[in-house]
Design a protein around this motif. Structure first.
Motif, PDB file in Angstrom:
ATOM      1  N   ASP A  93       0.442  10.393  -4.976  1.00 47.18           N
ATOM      2  CA  ASP A  93       0.809   9.048  -4.548  1.00 47.18           C
ATOM      3  C   ASP A  93       0.113   8.063  -5.480  1.00 47.18           C
ATOM      4  OD1 ASP A  93      -1.806   8.824  -3.643  1.00 47.18           O
ATOM      5  OD2 ASP A  93      -1.279   8.383  -1.565  1.00 47.18           O
ATOM      6  N   THR A 124       6.223   0.483  -6.140  1.00 47.70           N
ATOM      7  CA  THR A 124       5.114   0.063  -5.270  1.00 47.70           C
ATOM      8  C   THR A 124       4.266  -1.070  -5.862  1.00 47.70           C
ATOM      9  OG1 THR A 124       3.483   1.605  -6.172  1.00 47.70           O
ATOM     10  CG2 THR A 124       4.856   2.411  -4.339  1.00 47.70           C
ATOM     11  N   GLN A 126       1.420  -0.685  -7.084  1.00 44.37           N
ATOM     12  CA  GLN A 126       0.070  -0.413  -6.608  1.00 44.37           C
ATOM     13  C   GLN A 126      -0.816   0.292  -7.641  1.00 44.37           C
ATOM     14  OE1 GLN A 126       1.409  -0.100  -1.929  1.00 44.37           O
ATOM     15  NE2 GLN A 126       0.566   1.744  -2.838  1.00 44.37           N
ATOM     16  N   GLU A 130      -5.019  -0.293  -8.315  1.00 44.05           N
ATOM     17  CA  GLU A 130      -5.849   0.841  -7.893  1.00 44.05           C
ATOM     18  C   GLU A 130      -6.607   1.431  -9.079  1.00 44.05           C
ATOM     19  OE1 GLU A 130      -3.693   2.221  -3.789  1.00 44.05           O
ATOM     20  OE2 GLU A 130      -2.994   3.251  -5.575  1.00 44.05           O
ATOM     21  N   PRO A 220      -3.500  10.286  -0.007  1.00 41.25           N
ATOM     22  CA  PRO A 220      -3.530  10.016   1.432  1.00 41.25           C
ATOM     23  C   PRO A 220      -2.145   9.778   2.040  1.00 41.25           C
ATOM     24  CG  PRO A 220      -4.418   8.151   0.187  1.00 41.25           C
ATOM     25  CD  PRO A 220      -4.222   9.275  -0.782  1.00 41.25           C
ATOM     26  N   THR A 221      -1.174   9.295   1.254  1.00 48.52           N
ATOM     27  CA  THR A 221       0.155   9.056   1.840  1.00 48.52           C
ATOM     28  C   THR A 221       1.086  10.212   1.517  1.00 48.52           C
ATOM     29  OG1 THR A 221       1.142   7.920  -0.053  1.00 48.52           O
ATOM     30  CG2 THR A 221      -0.100   6.555   1.486  1.00 48.52           C
ATOM     31  N   LYS A 222       2.042  10.422   2.398  1.00 49.25           N
ATOM     32  CA  LYS A 222       3.054  11.462   2.189  1.00 49.25           C
ATOM     33  C   LYS A 222       4.426  10.855   2.472  1.00 49.25           C
ATOM     34  CE  LYS A 222      -0.229  14.820   2.518  1.00 49.25           C
ATOM     35  NZ  LYS A 222      -1.167  14.263   1.538  1.00 49.25           N
ATOM     36  N   VAL A 223       5.411  11.289   1.711  1.00 48.16           N
ATOM     37  CA  VAL A 223       6.782  10.885   2.036  1.00 48.16           C
ATOM     38  C   VAL A 223       7.225  11.767   3.197  1.00 48.16           C
ATOM     39  CG1 VAL A 223       9.145  10.659   1.223  1.00 48.16           C
ATOM     40  CG2 VAL A 223       7.261  10.194  -0.341  1.00 48.16           C
ATOM     41  N   HIS A 224       7.396  11.161   4.383  1.00 52.38           N
ATOM     42  CA  HIS A 224       7.772  11.887   5.590  1.00 52.38           C
ATOM     43  C   HIS A 224       9.252  12.261   5.521  1.00 52.38           C
ATOM     44  CE1 HIS A 224       8.160  12.801   9.843  1.00 52.38           C
ATOM     45  NE2 HIS A 224       9.049  11.841   9.977  1.00 52.38           N
TER      46      HIS A 224
ATOM     47  N   GLY B 119      -4.756   5.214   2.202  1.00 57.05           N
ATOM     48  CA  GLY B 119      -3.381   5.138   1.718  1.00 57.05           C
ATOM     49  C   GLY B 119      -2.776   3.774   1.982  1.00 57.05           C
ATOM     50  N   LEU B 120      -1.818   3.411   1.132  1.00 58.34           N
ATOM     51  CA  LEU B 120      -1.150   2.114   1.260  1.00 58.34           C
ATOM     52  C   LEU B 120       0.339   2.318   1.023  1.00 58.34           C
ATOM     53  CD1 LEU B 120      -1.245  -1.036   1.391  1.00 58.34           C
ATOM     54  CD2 LEU B 120      -1.648  -0.990  -1.083  1.00 58.34           C
ATOM     55  N   VAL B 121       1.143   1.719   1.890  1.00 60.51           N
ATOM     56  CA  VAL B 121       2.596   1.797   1.733  1.00 60.51           C
ATOM     57  C   VAL B 121       3.102   0.428   1.302  1.00 60.51           C
ATOM     58  CG1 VAL B 121       4.750   2.532   2.786  1.00 60.51           C
ATOM     59  CG2 VAL B 121       2.596   3.494   3.598  1.00 60.51           C
ATOM     60  N   ALA B 122       4.006   0.432   0.321  1.00 56.27           N
ATOM     61  CA  ALA B 122       4.384  -0.816  -0.343  1.00 56.27           C
ATOM     62  C   ALA B 122       5.646  -1.434   0.222  1.00 56.27           C
ATOM     63  CB  ALA B 122       4.590  -0.544  -1.834  1.00 56.27           C
ATOM     64  N   THR B 142       8.519   2.335   6.742  1.00 53.08           N
ATOM     65  CA  THR B 142       9.739   2.622   5.990  1.00 53.08           C
ATOM     66  C   THR B 142       9.960   1.540   4.950  1.00 53.08           C
ATOM     67  OG1 THR B 142      10.675   3.783   7.860  1.00 53.08           O
ATOM     68  CG2 THR B 142      12.225   3.039   6.188  1.00 53.08           C
ATOM     69  N   ARG B 143      10.348   1.994   3.755  1.00 53.48           N
ATOM     70  CA  ARG B 143      10.450   1.057   2.640  1.00 53.48           C
ATOM     71  C   ARG B 143      11.576   1.448   1.697  1.00 53.48           C
ATOM     72  NH1 ARG B 143       7.734   3.109  -2.252  1.00 53.48           N
ATOM     73  NH2 ARG B 143       8.240   0.997  -2.857  1.00 53.48           N
ATOM     74  N   ILE B 154       7.100   6.653   5.071  1.00 48.04           N
ATOM     75  CA  ILE B 154       5.837   7.161   4.541  1.00 48.04           C
ATOM     76  C   ILE B 154       4.813   7.215   5.667  1.00 48.04           C
ATOM     77  CG2 ILE B 154       4.074   6.806   2.754  1.00 48.04           C
ATOM     78  CD1 ILE B 154       6.747   6.882   1.404  1.00 48.04           C
ATOM     79  N   VAL B 155       4.020   8.275   5.672  1.00 47.66           N
ATOM     80  CA  VAL B 155       2.939   8.393   6.640  1.00 47.66           C
ATOM     81  C   VAL B 155       1.613   8.513   5.901  1.00 47.66           C
ATOM     82  CG1 VAL B 155       4.288   9.425   8.496  1.00 47.66           C
ATOM     83  CG2 VAL B 155       3.298  10.900   6.732  1.00 47.66           C
TER      84      VAL B 155
END
Ligand SMILES: Cc1cc2nc3c(=O)[nH]c(=O)nc-3n(C[C@H](O)[C@H](O)[C@H](O)COP(=O)(O)OP(=O)(O)OC[C@H]3O[C@@H](n4cnc5c(N)ncnc54)[C@H](O)[C@@H]3O)c2cc1C
Ligand SMILES: Cc1cc2nc3c(=O)[nH]c(=O)nc-3n(C[C@H](O)[C@H](O)[C@H](O)COP(=O)(O)OP(=O)(O)OC[C@H]3O[C@@H](n4cnc5c(N)ncnc54)[C@H](O)[C@@H]3O)c2cc1C
Lengths: 259, 337
Positions: A93, A124, A126, A130, A220-224, B119-122, B142-143, B154-155
């Motif tokens: 990520d 993103t 990001q 970061e 830390p993030t995952k695409v669910h 974690g960060l979701v954009a 959701t993005r 994203i989780v």
């Protein structure tokens, strides 16, 4: 001055189609390009090279195919190209991507790091902030102009409601907008020359990182799940005379209490 | 251990002391999320001479407001704000932190996420609380990605806080509850000025005659089919009669006919007016990304296969240069009745 530019190879998202059944991206036949904002970043670096004198190194993390994009960067005028390519980077990520890039850049000599504002695939914006944090460097994002000063940079940044001028002391990370730096074309000699030069391919062993913070493990993030955007039910489309069309619009707007 | 991290926090973005709309929108959404979790909504208000704005946030949905009122925070600067925010996170242990996906939010949130190693979701357009595979309530963001072609949920299963930036104009704010009571908590961070390497020299505000299209209830929007400034004058006349504003596709911005502030779409503004009337706009995915949440969409286009018709509630195949002026006269009459 040593300038590092982070460049990512991306699919040309204006040409992407979605498989309506599987809900996945159809990548076949979609051209890969240098991310537009990164091309703008490279342009800024090359302009600084012309005015100030600089060595420009492009760094990319990605699969072996990114070699082509890095040669494009060399053909535009970059001096050195490094491709971080290793299965251990896969599934990263933005936290893990920025960590790997920072781990590479830490081993290099640099005065300025330039990235694109945003990659048109992950979208993103990001990775660069970061990365700046991993390197403990100041950052300025949404950059539309930058000049070297005696001990740093003067930078212009575009916000929704204003343009700000900022003074940065020492090394920093800038993220730039493609619209502000119209990129030059490759020259014929540049293209021929680029294919004679080396694109250095580095693995995780050559950079300054702890392995468990890379790739999927370090993310830390995952695409669910991912799915094509649900289009709403289309309404009706009418081919009428202009008078009838106007009456229809007016009656619908009244129905909806808009007028 | 995970239970230590509690409550839904909102970064209440302000510019020159004015709370930004997106902060109210996030408070609205945070109320839904907090209700699902059985937790509180806490606003984070950072600035200089800002304490008197805390009550405003309470009336718009915050149960508590953490206020950092310091001269260092007068203007937004990445490091100053990151130092304050990371100390709040270390001290308060938020479960969720939301930011507007503005130039400030998208600069601050990733810097902060990396500093606190989470974690960060954009640029999210949907936020929900749902059971995960073990039946525990989790946070799903959701993005859009790939230029709006793909949506991804994203989780952030184990790291805390769970952070997201949220696209302005998408979430609904609550109606103000005048006199609503809440807790106002001052917070004093310890700054390390040796890290302040960026200094603001000048801020040049954009021409403020340019009104904000994201607040308009009615938008009459023009694309390449409008051709030029004269064409936009026709749209403006209709907007004036209806009490709306004019907006634009990117084609007309790139052509220099309209200012970027009026652009709707992925690289412009996201709007959701009661009426979006698309005149001479083909409906490219990057344009749709900014307007398809509008409540009622009318499209006028001479090409009956134009993709804009796939999102329009009412589609009219025809010449906008004829229809728009006629419609203006007709509505004028209608309103005089
Ligand atoms: C559908 C989908 C959704 C995702 N959502 C999220 C999310 O919300 N949060 C999250 O943390 N991750 C997310 N990811 C993962 C993320 O896309 C990857 O980590 C990706 O490698 C970097 O993100 P980006 O493409 O958004 O880059 P951006 O952050 O938009 O890139 C900004 C700049 O950083 C530089 N850069 C970025 N990647 C590279 C590279 N590989 N090599 C060299 N320079 C680079 C470039 O200069 C680029 O212009 C998602 C992935 C997918 C497939
Ligand atoms: C990364 C990226 C980001 C982008 N971001 C945005 C964005 O934020 N916003 C945006 O709008 N675009 C954006 N675009 C551009 C987008 O892809 C389209 O090019 C753009 O939206 C086209 O604008 P248009 O519909 O006005 O023009 P066109 O696609 O040229 O369409 C003109 C339409 O007008 C119709 N027409 C012509 N004459 C008449 C008439 N007399 N009466 C009625 N109809 C008529 C035609 O049939 C046609 O459908 C982006 C593109 C990229 C690659």
């Amino acid at each position: 001055m040593n300038i590092i530019v982070c460049v990512k190879q991306v699919p040309d998202t204006t040409e992407i189609k979605i498989d309506p059944v599987k809900g996945t991206l159809i990548r076949d036949g979609v051209p890969s390009i240098m991310n537009p904002d990164d091309k703008g970043g490279l342009e800024l670096a090359l302009r600084m090279k012309e005015t100030e004198g600089a060595t420009v190194t492009v760094v990319s993390m990605g699969p072996p195919q990114a070699d082509r994009m890095l040669r494009e960067a060399l053909a535009m005028g970059a001096d050195r190209a490094i491709l971080l390519s290793d299965r251990r980077f896969a599934g990263a990520d933005t936290l893990a991507t920025s960590y790997a890039l920072a781990g590479c850049i830490r081993t290099l000599d640099y005065d300025l790091i330039i990235a694109g504002r945003q990659a048109i695939d992950g979208d993103t914006a990001q990775v660069a902030p970061e990365m700046a944090q991993h390197l403990d460097l100041p950052q300025v994002s949404y950059v539309i102009d930058a000049k070297k000063t005696a001990n740093g940079f003067i930078v212009k940044k575009e916000n929704e409601d204003c343009v700000q001028t900022l003074e940065v002391e020492g090394k920093c990370v800038l993220t730039v907008l493609a619209s502000a730096f119209k990129a030059r074309y490759m020259t014929v000699e540049g293209i021929i020359d680029a294919y004679k030069r080396e694109v250095e391919v580095w693995t995780a062993d050559q950079i300054d990182v702890e392995e468990e913070k890379l790739g999927l493990k370090g993310s830390p993030t995952k695409v669910h799940k991912s799915f094509p955007k649900a289009l709403k039910e289309p309404g009706e489309v009418f081919e009428l005379s202009e008078e009838e069309a106007v009456e229809l619009i007016v009656s619908r707007l009244k129905e909806k209490h808009i007028i | 251990m995970e239970n230590e991290y509690k409550n839904v926090y909102v970064f209440a973005e302000q510019r020159n002391g004015v709370i930004q709309n997106v902060a109210y929108e996030l408070l609205g959404k945070a109320n839904d999320l907090a209700a699902e979790l059985g937790q509180k909504v806490i606003a984070l208000l950072l600035g200089d001479g800002i304490t008197d704005k805390a009550q405003d946030l309470i009336e718009m949905g915050a149960d508590e407001v953490v206020v950092v009122d310091r001269p260092e925070l007068k203007d937004y600067l990445t490091e100053q704000y990151t130092q304050a925010m990371s100390q709040i996170i270390d001290h308060c242990h938020p479960r969720i932190v939301l930011f507007g996906a503005t130039t400030i939010g998208r600069d601050l949130a990733p810097r902060l996420a990396c500093r606190v190693k989470s974690g960060l979701v954009a640029d999210c357009t949907k936020l929900t609380i749902e059971p995960d595979k073990d039946g525990n309530l989790d946070f799903f963001s959701t993005r859009p990605a790939f230029g709006g072609n793909l949506m991804a949920t994203i989780v952030c299963p184990t790291s805390r806080p769970q952070m997201s930036t949220v696209r302005p104009g998408v979430m609904q704010k609550r109606t103000r509850e005048v006199g609503r009571k809440g807790v106002i908590q001052p917070f004093t961070p310890t700054f390390d000025p040796s890290k302040f390497k960026v200094r603001l020299l000048e801020t040049k505000m954009n021409d403020n005659k340019v009104a904000d299209i994201s607040n308009a209830k009615i938008l009459i929007s023009g694309g390449r089919g409008v051709h030029d400034k004269e064409g936009f004058a026709k749209l403006q006349a209709l907007a004036d009669v209806m009490g709306g504003m004019v907006s634009s596709s990117r084609a007309m911005v790139d052509a220099g006919v309209m200012d970027h502030a009026y652009q709707v779409g992925q690289t412009g503004k996201t709007v959701r007016p009661n009426l979006y009337m698309a005149c001479g706009i083909s409906g490219a995915i990057q344009h749709l990304a900014g307007m398809e949440e509008s409540h009622y969409i009318v499209a006028i286009n001479k090409d009956k296969y134009a993709p804009i018709f796939s999102v329009a509630d009412l589609g009219i195949v025809g010449d906008l240069h004829k229809i728009v002026p006629m419609l203006t006269e007709r509505i004028k009459k209608e309103l005089e009745k």
